[in-house]
Design a protein around this motif. Structure first.
Motif, PDB file in Angstrom:
ATOM      1  N   ARG A  60       0.834  -1.206   0.000  1.00 33.13           N
ATOM      2  CA  ARG A  60       0.000   0.000   0.000  1.00 33.13           C
ATOM      3  C   ARG A  60       0.868   1.256   0.000  1.00 33.13           C
ATOM      4  NH1 ARG A  60      -4.505  -1.940   4.473  1.00 33.13           N
ATOM      5  NH2 ARG A  60      -5.910  -3.034   3.011  1.00 33.13           N
ATOM      6  N   GLU A  61       1.957   1.223   0.758  1.00 38.86           N
ATOM      7  CA  GLU A  61       2.884   2.361   0.758  1.00 38.86           C
ATOM      8  C   GLU A  61       3.435   2.600  -0.639  1.00 38.86           C
ATOM      9  OE1 GLU A  61       3.635   4.461   3.031  1.00 38.86           O
ATOM     10  OE2 GLU A  61       3.348   3.567   5.011  1.00 38.86           O
ATOM     11  N   ILE A  62       3.770   1.503  -1.331  1.00 36.72           N
ATOM     12  CA  ILE A  62       4.293   1.627  -2.692  1.00 36.72           C
ATOM     13  C   ILE A  62       3.241   2.240  -3.598  1.00 36.72           C
ATOM     14  CG2 ILE A  62       4.967   0.272  -4.724  1.00 36.72           C
ATOM     15  CD1 ILE A  62       6.499  -1.567  -2.814  1.00 36.72           C
ATOM     16  N   LYS A  63       1.995   1.793  -3.473  1.00 37.33           N
ATOM     17  CA  LYS A  63       0.925   2.358  -4.296  1.00 37.33           C
ATOM     18  C   LYS A  63       0.763   3.851  -4.023  1.00 37.33           C
ATOM     19  CE  LYS A  63      -3.949   1.898  -5.475  1.00 37.33           C
ATOM     20  NZ  LYS A  63      -5.246   1.230  -5.169  1.00 37.33           N
ATOM     21  N   ASP A  64       0.865   4.263  -2.753  1.00 40.96           N
ATOM     22  CA  ASP A  64       0.762   5.683  -2.411  1.00 40.96           C
ATOM     23  C   ASP A  64       1.941   6.474  -2.997  1.00 40.96           C
ATOM     24  OD1 ASP A  64      -1.549   5.140  -1.021  1.00 40.96           O
ATOM     25  OD2 ASP A  64      -0.579   5.094   0.956  1.00 40.96           O
ATOM     26  N   LEU A  65       3.145   5.877  -2.950  1.00 40.00           N
ATOM     27  CA  LEU A  65       4.301   6.551  -3.534  1.00 40.00           C
ATOM     28  C   LEU A  65       4.109   6.824  -5.016  1.00 40.00           C
ATOM     29  CD1 LEU A  65       7.345   4.706  -1.888  1.00 40.00           C
ATOM     30  CD2 LEU A  65       6.774   7.128  -1.649  1.00 40.00           C
ATOM     31  N   LEU A  66       3.483   5.876  -5.705  1.00 40.43           N
ATOM     32  CA  LEU A  66       3.293   6.020  -7.146  1.00 40.43           C
ATOM     33  C   LEU A  66       2.327   7.152  -7.480  1.00 40.43           C
ATOM     34  CD1 LEU A  66       3.129   2.253  -8.170  1.00 40.43           C
ATOM     35  CD2 LEU A  66       4.961   3.887  -8.655  1.00 40.43           C
ATOM     36  N   GLY A  67       1.631   7.673  -6.471  1.00 42.71           N
ATOM     37  CA  GLY A  67       0.755   8.810  -6.701  1.00 42.71           C
ATOM     38  C   GLY A  67       1.496  10.130  -6.793  1.00 42.71           C
ATOM     39  N   SER A  68       2.805  10.117  -6.449  1.00 41.92           N
ATOM     40  CA  SER A  68       3.610  11.335  -6.520  1.00 41.92           C
ATOM     41  C   SER A  68       4.145  11.544  -7.933  1.00 41.92           C
ATOM     42  CB  SER A  68       4.784  11.244  -5.542  1.00 41.92           C
ATOM     43  OG  SER A  68       5.709  12.289  -5.761  1.00 41.92           O
ATOM     44  N   ASP A  69       4.202  12.798  -8.352  1.00 40.14           N
ATOM     45  CA  ASP A  69       4.749  13.107  -9.677  1.00 40.14           C
ATOM     46  C   ASP A  69       6.243  12.807  -9.764  1.00 40.14           C
ATOM     47  OD1 ASP A  69       2.266  13.964 -10.515  1.00 40.14           O
ATOM     48  OD2 ASP A  69       2.647  16.075 -10.027  1.00 40.14           O
ATOM     49  N   LEU A  70       6.903  12.725  -8.617  1.00 43.57           N
ATOM     50  CA  LEU A  70       8.339  12.488  -8.607  1.00 43.57           C
ATOM     51  C   LEU A  70       8.706  11.000  -8.660  1.00 43.57           C
ATOM     52  CD1 LEU A  70       9.415  15.065  -5.864  1.00 43.57           C
ATOM     53  CD2 LEU A  70       9.633  15.298  -8.345  1.00 43.57           C
ATOM     54  N   VAL A  71       7.711  10.134  -8.520  1.00 38.92           N
ATOM     55  CA  VAL A  71       7.971   8.697  -8.423  1.00 38.92           C
ATOM     56  C   VAL A  71       7.222   7.964  -9.526  1.00 38.92           C
ATOM     57  CG1 VAL A  71       7.793   6.656  -6.942  1.00 38.92           C
ATOM     58  CG2 VAL A  71       8.254   8.892  -5.926  1.00 38.92           C
ATOM     59  N   ASP A  72       7.924   7.057 -10.217  1.00 37.60           N
ATOM     60  CA  ASP A  72       7.262   6.191 -11.186  1.00 37.60           C
ATOM     61  C   ASP A  72       7.605   4.734 -10.895  1.00 37.60           C
ATOM     62  OD1 ASP A  72       9.838   5.748 -12.173  1.00 37.60           O
ATOM     63  OD2 ASP A  72       9.583   7.111 -13.873  1.00 37.60           O
ATOM     64  N   GLU A  73       7.043   3.826 -11.677  1.00 35.14           N
ATOM     65  CA  GLU A  73       7.216   2.402 -11.393  1.00 35.14           C
ATOM     66  C   GLU A  73       8.672   1.963 -11.507  1.00 35.14           C
ATOM     67  OE1 GLU A  73       4.564   0.072 -13.733  1.00 35.14           O
ATOM     68  OE2 GLU A  73       2.780   0.718 -12.633  1.00 35.14           O
ATOM     69  N   ASP A  74       9.385   2.485 -12.501  1.00 31.07           N
ATOM     70  CA  ASP A  74      10.790   2.103 -12.672  1.00 31.07           C
ATOM     71  C   ASP A  74      11.626   2.551 -11.484  1.00 31.07           C
ATOM     72  OD1 ASP A  74      10.369   0.837 -15.067  1.00 31.07           O
ATOM     73  OD2 ASP A  74      10.909   2.571 -16.299  1.00 31.07           O
ATOM     74  N   MET A  75      11.345   3.757 -10.961  1.00 30.98           N
ATOM     75  CA  MET A  75      12.097   4.251  -9.807  1.00 30.98           C
ATOM     76  C   MET A  75      11.858   3.353  -8.590  1.00 30.98           C
ATOM     77  SD  MET A  75      11.809   7.939  -7.922  1.00 30.98           S
ATOM     78  CE  MET A  75      12.773   8.306  -6.449  1.00 30.98           C
ATOM     79  N   VAL A  76      10.617   2.941  -8.364  1.00 29.53           N
ATOM     80  CA  VAL A  76      10.307   2.072  -7.235  1.00 29.53           C
ATOM     81  C   VAL A  76      11.038   0.739  -7.371  1.00 29.53           C
ATOM     82  CG1 VAL A  76       8.481   0.751  -6.108  1.00 29.53           C
ATOM     83  CG2 VAL A  76       8.107   3.140  -6.698  1.00 29.53           C
ATOM     84  N   LEU A  77      11.077   0.189  -8.589  1.00 28.96           N
ATOM     85  CA  LEU A  77      11.765  -1.080  -8.803  1.00 28.96           C
ATOM     86  C   LEU A  77      13.269  -0.948  -8.552  1.00 28.96           C
ATOM     87  CD1 LEU A  77       9.904  -2.397 -11.972  1.00 28.96           C
ATOM     88  CD2 LEU A  77       9.796  -3.348  -9.667  1.00 28.96           C
ATOM     89  N   GLN A  78      13.858   0.178  -8.974  1.00 30.62           N
ATOM     90  CA  GLN A  78      15.274   0.404  -8.721  1.00 30.62           C
ATOM     91  C   GLN A  78      15.547   0.476  -7.226  1.00 30.62           C
ATOM     92  OE1 GLN A  78      16.230   3.966 -10.881  1.00 30.62           O
ATOM     93  NE2 GLN A  78      16.519   2.905 -12.827  1.00 30.62           N
ATOM     94  N   LEU A  79      14.698   1.193  -6.507  1.00 32.89           N
ATOM     95  CA  LEU A  79      14.880   1.308  -5.061  1.00 32.89           C
ATOM     96  C   LEU A  79      14.632  -0.032  -4.367  1.00 32.89           C
ATOM     97  CD1 LEU A  79      13.211   4.776  -4.374  1.00 32.89           C
ATOM     98  CD2 LEU A  79      15.641   4.231  -4.497  1.00 32.89           C
ATOM     99  N   ALA A  80      13.638  -0.788  -4.857  1.00 36.09           N
ATOM    100  CA  ALA A  80      13.387  -2.109  -4.276  1.00 36.09           C
ATOM    101  C   ALA A  80      14.588  -3.020  -4.471  1.00 36.09           C
ATOM    102  CB  ALA A  80      12.139  -2.725  -4.906  1.00 36.09           C
ATOM    103  N   ARG A  81      15.214  -2.938  -5.631  1.00 37.55           N
ATOM    104  CA  ARG A  81      16.404  -3.754  -5.889  1.00 37.55           C
ATOM    105  C   ARG A  81      17.533  -3.350  -4.940  1.00 37.55           C
ATOM    106  NH1 ARG A  81      16.863  -2.454 -10.751  1.00 37.55           N
ATOM    107  NH2 ARG A  81      15.273  -3.920 -11.420  1.00 37.55           N
ATOM    108  N   ALA A  82      17.692  -2.031  -4.742  1.00 36.06           N
ATOM    109  CA  ALA A  82      18.733  -1.557  -3.824  1.00 36.06           C
ATOM    110  C   ALA A  82      18.459  -2.019  -2.397  1.00 36.06           C
ATOM    111  CB  ALA A  82      18.817  -0.029  -3.881  1.00 36.06           C
TER     112      ALA A  82
END
Length: 328
Positions: A60-82
């Motif tokens: 749910r936190e990830i879904k909320d993050l994706l609501g920001s203009d500064l965050v997209d799906e690729d960025m979340v995946l990169q951070l998840a990998r890190a």
């Protein structure tokens, strides 16, 4: 035992299948699969109960993050990998230390699965303090990363948005490590590596550099100031030269435009530093012409060697770096 460990450390019982977690969090099946894999976990079967309320909250936190203009799906995946790679190593590290401590406790009983489970349960008392320490360490590192980005923005030849900065890159390498590792048992080898990595990391930090990664017998570090990089290289080599019980360490340093990406560094200076390290004599420091030119002439002793071919880089004229005689 596995269920006990998961429930203890995950803060609650396993109660959801993957499909149920995705439905509760409102995240698509395909994207959830990519997140699990980025975190370093295999996708469990559809009917396996493998997730907790915490997993639902995280998605749910990830879904909320994706609501920001500064965050997209690729960025979340990169951070998840890190997060997956960093926390995976940290968890393995802490697990090894914890099991080692269990083995050192005075007891006539061997370390059994039941003892491990009991020890993990005891960590519940320590977990809040460890989590606060982890969060504080992350904040301090994030602040340091922000300061480095600000410094590279001020540099004329840097482009932090593209991950480009002028840095000195260095490798410190233990000489004859392969031969040495054959003579040591597991505990002795682990202690040896820990001593090398911790000593090098302390020196790098003391002089304002950053450890990029460690590879057992080798440490890669960077520094924005050429003088600091030179000091780091010399201090590492000298520290182990002074220890008759430790093998010699050789260091290679190069300066120039480096690409910083996802915590790692790339570029010609990194490759050049690696090649210089491989050709350096035990206990010495070799630097490239660019770093030699950037150092104050009255601060270090430098001796230029004859040009030599370095694989993939052509002919390069290395320079031997030393502290002045009065500093030795």
């Amino acid at each position: 035992m596995a269920d006990d460990i998961e429930e203890t450390l995950l803060g609650g019982p396993l109660r959801y299948t993957r499909k149920e977690v995705e439905a509760h969090a409102g995240v698509s099946d395909e994207y959830a699969r990519r997140i699990w894999r980025a975190l370093g976990f295999p996708t469990p079967p559809d009917d396996e109960v493998a997730f907790t309320d915490g997993d639902v909250a995280a998605l749910r936190e990830i879904k909320d993050l994706l609501g920001s203009d500064l965050v997209d799906e690729d960025m979340v995946l990169q951070l998840a990998r890190a997060v997956g790679q960093t926390m995976g190593r940290l968890a393995s590290w802490l697990g090894d230390v914890w099991l080692q401590r269990l083995g050192e406790l005075p007891s006539d009983e061997p370390v059994t699965p039941d003892l491990v489970t009991a020890a993990l349960a005891a960590t519940e008392e320590l977990r809040p303090a460890f989590e606060r320490l982890l969060l504080h360490g992350w904040r301090r590192q994030l602040a340091a990363a922000g300061m480095r980005a600000a410094a590279t923005t001020a540099a004329a030849q840097s482009d932090p948005a593209a991950g480009i900065a002028h840095l000195a890159a260095g490798f410190a390498d233990v000489v004859s490590f392969t031969r040495l590792s054959r003579r040591l048992d597991g505990d002795a080898l682990a202690a040896f590596i820990e001593r090398f990595e911790s000593t090098a990391a302390e020196i790098v930090a003391e002089h304002g550099g950053r450890v990029v990664k460690t590879l057992g017998d080798e440490v890669l570090f960077v520094a924005s100031d050429p003088r600091s990089a030179a000091e780091i290289g010399l201090r590492i080599a000298e520290r182990f030269n002074e220890d008759p019980d430790f093998p010699k360490v050789r260091v290679g340093l190069a300066y120039g435009e480096v690409i910083q990406r996802l915590g790692d560094v790339f570029g010609t200076p990194v490759n050049l530093a690696a090649r210089l390290t491989a050709t350096a004599y035990p206990g010495t420091v070799l630097i490239d012409p660019a770093l030699a030119s950037a150092l104050p002439a009255d601060t270090f002793d430098t001796t230029a060697l004859r040009p030599r071919p370095l694989q993939g880089l052509g002919r390069v004229r290395p320079t031997v770096l030393r502290h002045p005689q009065h500093q030795r």
